[in-house]
Write a protein that holds these residues in place. Structure first.
Motif, PDB file in Angstrom:
ATOM      1  N   UNK A  40      42.170  52.893  51.663  1.00  0.00           N
ATOM      2  CA  UNK A  40      41.319  51.355  51.866  1.00  0.00           C
ATOM      3  C   UNK A  40      43.398  51.032  51.744  1.00  0.00           C
ATOM      4  N   UNK A  41      42.939  49.800  52.392  1.00  0.00           N
ATOM      5  CA  UNK A  41      44.833  49.194  52.771  1.00  0.00           C
ATOM      6  C   UNK A  41      44.179  48.166  50.927  1.00  0.00           C
ATOM      7  N   UNK A  42      45.567  47.345  50.432  1.00  0.00           N
ATOM      8  CA  UNK A  42      46.156  46.993  49.769  1.00  0.00           C
ATOM      9  C   UNK A  42      44.958  45.422  50.489  1.00  0.00           C
ATOM     10  N   UNK A  43      45.611  45.575  51.115  1.00  0.00           N
ATOM     11  CA  UNK A  43      45.158  43.852  51.551  1.00  0.00           C
ATOM     12  C   UNK A  43      42.684  43.494  51.427  1.00  0.00           C
ATOM     13  N   UNK A  44      42.775  45.115  51.407  1.00  0.00           N
ATOM     14  CA  UNK A  44      41.178  44.925  50.822  1.00  0.00           C
ATOM     15  C   UNK A  44      41.201  44.877  49.416  1.00  0.00           C
ATOM     16  N   UNK A  45      41.938  45.519  48.874  1.00  0.00           N
ATOM     17  CA  UNK A  45      41.739  45.704  47.399  1.00  0.00           C
ATOM     18  C   UNK A  45      42.401  44.424  46.345  1.00  0.00           C
ATOM     19  N   UNK A  46      42.759  43.959  47.603  1.00  0.00           N
ATOM     20  CA  UNK A  46      43.296  42.672  46.755  1.00  0.00           C
ATOM     21  C   UNK A  46      42.577  41.271  47.267  1.00  0.00           C
ATOM     22  N   UNK A  47      41.901  41.542  48.249  1.00  0.00           N
ATOM     23  CA  UNK A  47      40.614  40.548  48.852  1.00  0.00           C
ATOM     24  C   UNK A  47      39.738  40.771  47.912  1.00  0.00           C
ATOM     25  N   UNK A  48      38.935  41.698  47.219  1.00  0.00           N
ATOM     26  CA  UNK A  48      37.889  42.018  46.555  1.00  0.00           C
ATOM     27  C   UNK A  48      38.280  41.764  44.715  1.00  0.00           C
ATOM     28  N   UNK A  49      40.231  41.820  44.907  1.00  0.00           N
ATOM     29  CA  UNK A  49      40.368  41.487  43.198  1.00  0.00           C
ATOM     30  C   UNK A  49      40.630  40.480  42.873  1.00  0.00           C
ATOM     31  N   UNK A  50      40.743  39.438  44.035  1.00  0.00           N
ATOM     32  CA  UNK A  50      41.228  38.154  43.960  1.00  0.00           C
ATOM     33  C   UNK A  50      39.427  37.284  43.712  1.00  0.00           C
ATOM     34  N   UNK A  51      38.857  38.601  44.359  1.00  0.00           N
ATOM     35  CA  UNK A  51      36.630  37.926  43.636  1.00  0.00           C
ATOM     36  C   UNK A  51      36.738  38.147  42.545  1.00  0.00           C
ATOM     37  N   UNK A  52      37.150  39.294  42.173  1.00  0.00           N
ATOM     38  CA  UNK A  52      36.702  38.962  40.375  1.00  0.00           C
ATOM     39  C   UNK A  52      37.833  38.393  39.489  1.00  0.00           C
ATOM     40  N   UNK A  53      38.685  37.565  40.135  1.00  0.00           N
ATOM     41  CA  UNK A  53      39.892  37.151  38.809  1.00  0.00           C
ATOM     42  C   UNK A  53      38.863  35.653  38.909  1.00  0.00           C
ATOM     43  N   UNK A  54      38.781  35.211  40.584  1.00  0.00           N
ATOM     44  CA  UNK A  54      38.401  33.998  40.023  1.00  0.00           C
ATOM     45  C   UNK A  54      36.857  33.945  39.324  1.00  0.00           C
ATOM     46  N   UNK A  55      36.587  34.227  38.889  1.00  0.00           N
ATOM     47  CA  UNK A  55      35.514  34.721  37.942  1.00  0.00           C
ATOM     48  C   UNK A  55      35.568  34.420  36.300  1.00  0.00           C
ATOM     49  N   UNK A  56      37.020  34.810  36.135  1.00  0.00           N
ATOM     50  CA  UNK A  56      38.268  34.754  34.423  1.00  0.00           C
ATOM     51  C   UNK A  56      38.635  33.328  35.265  1.00  0.00           C
ATOM     52  N   UNK A  57      38.466  32.988  36.580  1.00  0.00           N
ATOM     53  CA  UNK A  57      39.284  31.709  36.689  1.00  0.00           C
ATOM     54  C   UNK A  57      41.069  31.751  36.451  1.00  0.00           C
ATOM     55  N   UNK A  58      40.951  32.576  37.435  1.00  0.00           N
ATOM     56  CA  UNK A  58      42.741  33.347  37.473  1.00  0.00           C
ATOM     57  C   UNK A  58      42.969  33.602  38.175  1.00  0.00           C
ATOM     58  N   UNK A  59      43.720  32.991  38.631  1.00  0.00           N
ATOM     59  CA  UNK A  59      45.107  32.775  40.151  1.00  0.00           C
ATOM     60  C   UNK A  59      44.600  31.211  40.233  1.00  0.00           C
ATOM     61  N   UNK A  60      43.011  31.181  40.153  1.00  0.00           N
ATOM     62  CA  UNK A  60      42.454  29.915  40.992  1.00  0.00           C
ATOM     63  C   UNK A  60      41.570  29.245  40.024  1.00  0.00           C
ATOM     64  N   UNK A  61      41.588  27.684  40.550  1.00  0.00           N
ATOM     65  CA  UNK A  61      40.169  27.599  38.767  1.00  0.00           C
ATOM     66  C   UNK A  61      39.614  26.911  39.622  1.00  0.00           C
ATOM     67  N   UNK A  62      38.939  27.483  40.796  1.00  0.00           N
ATOM     68  CA  UNK A  62      37.544  27.536  41.637  1.00  0.00           C
ATOM     69  C   UNK A  62      36.473  27.734  41.017  1.00  0.00           C
ATOM     70  N   UNK A  63      36.446  28.653  39.644  1.00  0.00           N
ATOM     71  CA  UNK A  63      35.168  29.207  39.552  1.00  0.00           C
ATOM     72  C   UNK A  63      34.903  28.606  38.371  1.00  0.00           C
ATOM     73  N   UNK A  64      33.943  27.113  38.156  1.00  0.00           N
ATOM     74  CA  UNK A  64      34.004  26.751  36.983  1.00  0.00           C
ATOM     75  C   UNK A  64      32.457  27.438  36.188  1.00  0.00           C
ATOM     76  N   UNK A  65      31.633  27.969  36.982  1.00  0.00           N
ATOM     77  CA  UNK A  65      30.359  28.458  36.609  1.00  0.00           C
ATOM     78  C   UNK A  65      30.907  29.624  34.686  1.00  0.00           C
ATOM     79  N   UNK A  66      29.887  29.374  34.146  1.00  0.00           N
ATOM     80  CA  UNK A  66      29.740  29.428  32.890  1.00  0.00           C
ATOM     81  C   UNK A  66      29.012  30.561  33.072  1.00  0.00           C
TER      82      UNK A  66
END
Length: 739
Positions: free
Chosen positions: A545-571
């Motif tokens: 599985x490519x690094x690009x695919x893994x980073x894409x998936x990881x970014x979704x998990x990171x957003x849940x905790x408002x890491x890297x980008x703060x666009x997920x403000x859901x409590x």
């Protein structure tokens, strides 16, 4: 299983309990003991089963007389094979002659019948009802061919009298059955009754005549210019009305046929509540005759034989009912897929959208009468949520399940609509194939082949929609853990080789979202976070599985905790997170390790999705990795080949729209300046595009480099934010660059 609309031939096949009536009618025929010709009428509408009853009557007559020494002569005469009265009469006597010759008791009558037929064949005069039976036709030369070995007067009446005397003497009962009289033209109908009344009214002869009373009396009235009912009363001595088929009998007949077609469908693919509503308020209203039932079942059977397991069977039955009983509506519907499929948008002016659709719907059904409109609307309301929203019906609160519409191949889903009209799904996803991939295929290599084969057919987007629907249905069920692990791994391993068929559409669903949705819905099938992490950890440790695919998936998990980008403000409560923060950070470290390894091997710039790596590193808190990354970037820009790849990696693509959807190249010079002096890069690339090394690059990379050079030239133009293909082509023409 097809029923060719053929009548039944034996009592054993009777499903409408008409066997008793048939036996009583047979007994009535046999009980007649007068010598004069006797005519019985069996009345019934088209499609009501007259021929089936006639067959059972004949079977009963044969059964009731099986012990008799002298059995009745039974003749079935089909009048609609002959075009005029002369031919009708000639062929009638030929059939009678043949039947009598087979009976030892009346063989002589058969010979006489043959002579009478020959006499009619040699004259064009046929007596009509009410004319004198003593009129003699002049027999032309050659009558002897039909009277070989027998000397008879060339008087048709004398021949007829001789036959009558023989039949009286032998006392053999003759039963002549004539069916389908109502299928004839008006003139032909009159000819049949002229034949029965005046030409072939032989002793000990009973006619059983089957027809639609209304059609025949109307025809006789028109052709005779008289009262057709009174005319018929002179001919039919005893009328029998075919027993009416009650509604329940028709329903039983329909269900019996339907069960033979679709009995093997599993319960989870057959919504009994929806089926009950469709049948009760829609289909049942069209069942008036046996023929209606057979036509519908036959058409369902034919279509199902083509589309088995590839459609929602309830939808197939519903739209087939429209096809059989309202063909003009069916024909028009197939041209309005985009209008009828899906639901009304929640984001647009809902009232305007509904009004526009209402006008379209009205234009489609406006030629139907009130009852027909209601029947059609009841059916279409259960097939299409949009119709359900605009018409009054008996189930306005019936809920539409978009998830099931995808899994079951519903007609209201754009991906499946066409197959209900074309009997083909070659251009759309096979539901059987999709189900096999997700739940059955065990061989990993074969699984990968199947996924790539779907992609070759441009069906990946539809497959992912199906996959997500299947996963949503399994939410928190903890079922199919091993299957989900296998299938999700195969999807992710092949992701870089899959294609977004909607890429050129302006408002298509972003490709990267499809990736994240596939992972998200798969993991949510597990109720425990530990199980979700176990599955995704396998993915991150999978080197295929490519690094690009893994980073894409990881970014979704990171957003849940408002890491890297703060666009997920859901409590969220802890249970609402797909993964714990601890596990997200573990996945992050795995990705850091991969990136560092690629840097050490001097191969990072060559991977797909380099811009994702760059964004991830630059926004991370791993300062050691950042430093290594910057050193690497300083290193790679030393060669023109690597600088070209860097420029291509940092150039993004988009879409614009005017009269058409067109491609855009987005060049962020400010961002690129972090790693290279822009003017120097421009100079180097202007020289580079003239070299053989440039020509060896992939076309996409070459286009990105030209877009970079073009944008640098036009960057100061008002509102200039991107580059279009015409600008790239213009630049190439000016500088003699071949892409």
């Amino acid at each position: 299983m097809f029923n060719t609309d053929s009548p039944i031939t034996t009592v054993k096949d009777d499903l409408l309990n008409r066997d008793k009536f048939a036996k009583q009618l047979a007994q009535a025929v046999l009980s007649y003991n007068q010598s004069n010709s006797f005519n019985i009428g069996l009345y019934g509408e088209w499609g009501s089963g007259k021929t089936s009853v006639i067959n059972m009557v004949e079977e009963s007559i044969i059964s009731l007389t099986s012990e008799q020494q002298e059995k009745p002569v039974i003749i079935r005469f089909n009048p609609w094979l002959f075009s005029d009265q002369t031919q009708l009469t000639i062929q009638f006597f030929k059939q009678l002659s043949s039947a009598f010759k087979r009976s030892s008791a009346v063989q002589a009558v058969g010979t006489a019948m043959e002579a009478l037929g020959a006499a009619f064949e040699l004259t064009s005069f046929v007596p009509l009802v009410g004319t004198s039976g003593g009129v003699v036709a002049k027999i032309v030369q050659g009558i002897g061919k039909g009277l070989s070995g027998k000397t008879l007067s060339p008087d048709i009446q004398n021949l007829k009298n001789e036959i009558a005397d023989n039949l009286k003497e032998k006392e053999v009962k003759t039963i002549i059955i004539i069916d389908d009289i109502d299928r004839l033209s008006n003139e032909e109908i009159r000819s049949v009754f002229q034949l029965v009344k005046s030409i072939a009214d032989f002793p000990n002869t009973i006619y059983l005549l089957a027809f639609d009373y209304e059609i025949v009396t109307r025809a006789l009235g028109e052709v005779q210019n008289t009262d057709g009912q009174k005319y018929l009363e002179k001919i039919i001595q005893v009328p029998f009305q075919l027993p009416k088929i009650n509604e329940q009998q028709l329903i039983d007949l329909f269900f019996n046929g339907l069960n033979n077609i679709i009995a093997e469908i599993p319960d989870e693919k057959f919504d009994k509540e929806r089926w009950s509503l469709l049948f009760l308020y829609g289909i049942k209203n069209y069942m008036k005759t046996i023929r209606d039932v057979l036509r519908l079942n036959n058409t369902i059977s034919l279509k199902y034989s083509f589309l088995k397991d590839e459609v929602n069977i309830i939808d197939l039955i519903g739209i087939t009912t429209i096809q059989v009983f309202a063909p003009s509506i069916y024909e028009r519907l197939q041209h309005y897929k985009d209008n009828f499929c899906g639901e009304f948008s929640y984001y647009s002016n809902n009232d305007n959208e509904k009004n526009e659709f209402g006008e379209l719907y009205e234009s489609i059904i406006n030629n139907q009468d009130e009852i027909e409109r209601k029947n059609i609307s009841e059916i279409l309301s259960l097939l299409f949520p949009k119709v359900n929203s605009i018409v009054k019906n008996n189930f306005s609160n019936y809920n539409y399940d978009s998830n099931n519409s995808m899994l079951l191949g519903s007609i209201c889903n754009k991906d499946y609509f066409d197959r209900y009209f074309s009997l083909s799904f070659s251009e759309s996803l096979s539901l059987q194939e999709a189900e096999h991939i997700i739940f059955k295929e065990e061989n990993r290599k074969e699984l990968n082949k199947l996924l790539l084969k779907i992609d070759e057919r441009n069906q990946t987007n539809i497959f992912l929609n199906y996959f997500n629907s299947a996963m949503r249905k399994l939410k928190k069920t903890d079922e199919y853990r091993n299957r989900i692990d296998i299938v999700l791994s195969s999807i992710l391993e092949n992701w870089d080789n899959l294609h977004d068929v909607d890429e050129r559409q302006l408002f298509s669903f972003p490709w990267i979202w499809r990736l994240m949705n596939a992972v998200d819905h798969s993991l949510k099938t597990f109720s425990e976070e530990a199980d979700r992490f176990s599955v995704i950890l396998n993915m991150f440790n999978n080197t295929n599985i490519s690094l690009y695919v893994k980073l894409t998936i990881l970014s979704s998990f990171e957003r849940e905790y408002n890491r890297y980008s703060g666009d997920d403000k859901k409590d969220r409560t802890p249970d609402e997170y797909i993964l714990s923060l601890e596990h997200v950070l573990m996945l992050e470290e795995i990705c850091f390790h991969y990136i560092e390894e690629l840097i050490n091997n001097d191969n990072l710039i060559n991977i797909k999705g380099f811009s994702s790596v760059e964004w991830f590193v630059e926004n991370s808190e791993n300062e050691t990795l950042k430093s290594k990354f910057h050193n690497y970037m300083n290193h790679i820009i030393q060669t023109d080949d690597d600088l070209a790849r860097l420029i291509s990696s940092l150039t993004s693509h988009g879409k614009g729209a005017g009269n058409i959807v067109y491609e855009l190249w987005n060049v962020d010079l400010k961002h690129m300046s972090k790693y290279s002096d822009i003017e120097e890069a421009v100079n180097r690339m202007n020289n580079y595009i003239k070299n053989d090394s440039f020509n060896k690059l992939d076309r996409v990379v070459k286009e990105d480099i030209i877009a970079f050079l073009v944008f640098y030239e036009v960057k100061d133009e008002p509102y200039r934010e991107s580059v279009t293909r015409p600008l790239i082509e213009k630049f190439c023409k000016k500088h003699d660059v071949i892409l």
